[in-house]
Motif scaffolding. Structure first.
Motif, PDB file in Angstrom:
ATOM      1  N   LEU A   1       1.710  34.154   7.572  1.00 24.33           N
ATOM      2  CA  LEU A   1       1.222  33.080   8.436  1.00 24.33           C
ATOM      3  C   LEU A   1       0.599  33.649   9.710  1.00 24.33           C
ATOM      4  O   LEU A   1      -0.521  33.282  10.087  1.00 24.33           O
ATOM      5  N   ALA A   2       1.328  34.546  10.366  1.00 26.92           N
ATOM      6  CA  ALA A   2       0.866  35.096  11.643  1.00 26.92           C
ATOM      7  C   ALA A   2      -0.434  35.872  11.482  1.00 26.92           C
ATOM      8  O   ALA A   2      -1.352  35.747  12.308  1.00 26.92           O
ATOM      9  N   VAL A   3      -0.523  36.673  10.433  1.00 30.17           N
ATOM     10  CA  VAL A   3      -1.719  37.495  10.223  1.00 30.17           C
ATOM     11  C   VAL A   3      -2.923  36.626   9.860  1.00 30.17           C
ATOM     12  O   VAL A   3      -4.030  36.827  10.379  1.00 30.17           O
ATOM     13  N   CYS A   4      -2.731  35.660   8.971  1.00 28.38           N
ATOM     14  CA  CYS A   4      -3.829  34.758   8.603  1.00 28.38           C
ATOM     15  C   CYS A   4      -4.336  34.002   9.820  1.00 28.38           C
ATOM     16  O   CYS A   4      -5.551  33.841  10.015  1.00 28.38           O
ATOM     17  N   LEU A   5      -3.421  33.531  10.654  1.00 29.91           N
ATOM     18  CA  LEU A   5      -3.810  32.796  11.856  1.00 29.91           C
ATOM     19  C   LEU A   5      -4.589  33.688  12.820  1.00 29.91           C
ATOM     20  O   LEU A   5      -5.582  33.258  13.411  1.00 29.91           O
ATOM     21  N   SER A   6      -4.156  34.936  12.954  1.00 33.78           N
ATOM     22  CA  SER A   6      -4.863  35.856  13.861  1.00 33.78           C
ATOM     23  C   SER A   6      -6.286  36.099  13.382  1.00 33.78           C
ATOM     24  O   SER A   6      -7.208  36.239  14.185  1.00 33.78           O
ATOM     25  N   LYS A   7      -6.474  36.135  12.063  1.00 31.92           N
ATOM     26  CA  LYS A   7      -7.818  36.301  11.501  1.00 31.92           C
ATOM     27  C   LYS A   7      -8.680  35.080  11.818  1.00 31.92           C
ATOM     28  O   LYS A   7      -9.861  35.200  12.156  1.00 31.92           O
ATOM     29  N   ILE A   8      -8.105  33.903  11.686  1.00 35.83           N
ATOM     30  CA  ILE A   8      -8.834  32.669  11.978  1.00 35.83           C
ATOM     31  C   ILE A   8      -9.253  32.632  13.451  1.00 35.83           C
ATOM     32  O   ILE A   8     -10.372  32.234  13.787  1.00 35.83           O
ATOM     33  N   TYR A   9      -8.368  33.076  14.337  1.00 38.62           N
ATOM     34  CA  TYR A   9      -8.665  33.065  15.767  1.00 38.62           C
ATOM     35  C   TYR A   9      -9.666  34.158  16.161  1.00 38.62           C
ATOM     36  O   TYR A   9     -10.187  34.149  17.268  1.00 38.62           O
TER      37      TYR A   9
END
Length: 336
Positions: free
Chosen positions: A181-189
């Protein structure tokens, strides 16, 4: 059953084999659980990531017992990668900390059984507050999943515990899911190294990406500087009083025209010159190497190491503003 003394006096080789076998079983069991969850990732997970990425409030992660420890780590990882998040202890939530939750927040509740008492007791209140509730569980029919607006249910797998009871595989997959979750979100941001450094100023990467030469240079009264035409003996006194191994020579406009180092001083004395007759202009190194005050300290360190220089003048808008040394940068914990 063997007591502890009898256990320790058994054949060492036999127990070495048992320990290795049991350890490998734990690894295999938990890796298998991770692979099962990986294969089970679907649109449910995608939707959860999209929800969090569009959240206008905070992300709050809660869990009790071992999942609570995992929840705390997930919240910390999210925060460090750009998702505003914190851990909420469900027992404390029952005594007032529910006030930390607002209607525009997302609450991620983690309970493998989905029936942890402290978790189930706060679910109705979370719904009344109006926050979006995401349940992470291993039980499709649990109270947590039924209360949740969105949920992810793990596929069946064994705990690595020999009794299939202690949270082992389950906490591992919870941790990995949180990391995903954290890594995917960081990519989106579009989270980059500089963003990471901003949240980790005390870390090695943070120092490399944030600390500039101007932050650590010797400036003002701590800098060694004299005007052109200064007697060499006076320049030597200035250099020794500042003890930074270099003196900068400037013109009337405070523009750098040369430097004189402790190495230059040693070479000057070997020539048996009269320091009372010479001016610093006679022995200074002209057209010196210098660096800009806004250069990152790590880049300045690379330059000095490549050129085998221990100290350099620092310039801002063509004016001398300070001196930086290799030891100053290394002392900040910055290495290359």
């Amino acid at each position: 059953m063997l007591n502890q003394l009898e256990f320790l006096t058994e054949s060492k080789n036999e127990h070495l084999i048992d320990i290795l076998s049991e350890s490998k079983y734990v690894f295999e069991t938990e890796v298998n659980a991770i692979n099962l969850v990986k294969d089970a990732l679907d649109e449910r997970f995608v939707r959860i990531v999209e929800l969090i990425s569009n959240c206008s409030g905070k992300v709050i992660v809660t869990g009790m017992g071992k999942p609570g420890h995992v929840s705390r780590k997930i919240a910390a990882t999210m925060s460090s990668l750009g998702t505003s998040s914190f851990f909420l202890h469900p027992a404390e939530a029952l005594h007032g900390d529910l006030g930390m939750i607002s209607a525009n927040d997302i609450v991620i509740a983690i309970s493998y059984s989905g029936e942890s008492e402290e978790i189930t007791r706060i679910l109705p209140n979370i719904k009344m507050i109006g926050a979006t509730l995401i349940g992470i569980s291993g039980n499709q029919n649990s109270s947590l999943v039924k209360y949740s607006d969105y949920s992810f249910v793990f596929p069946k797998f064994n705990e690595a515990c020999s009794m299939n009871l202690a949270p082992t595989s389950s906490t591992t997959v919870e941790m990995v899911l949180g990391d995903a979750l954290a890594v995917c979100l960081s990519k989106i941001y579009g989270f980059q190294e500089r963003n990471y450094a901003l949240y980790h100023p005390a870390g090695s990467l943070g120092k490399k990406l944030l600390i500039k030469v101007t932050d650590i240079m010797h400036a003002g009264d701590k800098n060694a500087v004299v005007k052109a035409g200064t007697k060499l003996k006076d320049a030597i006194i200035e250099m020794s009083s500042k003890a930074i191994g270099i003196i900068n020579i400037v013109n009337q406009n405070n523009e750098l025209i040369g430097v004189f180092t402790d190495g230059d001083l040693r070479r000057t004395f070997t020539r048996e010159v009269n320091v009372y007759n010479l001016v610093v202009d006679d022995v200074m190194g002209k057209i010196p190497i210098y660096i800009d005050c806004n250069m990152l300290a790590v880049d300045a360190l690379k330059m000095m190491k490549e050129k085998n220089i221990s100290a350099l003048p620092v310039i801002s808008e063509n004016k001398l503003v300070g001196t930086v040394r290799v030891n100053d940068i290394l002392g900040m914990g910055i290495f290359v």
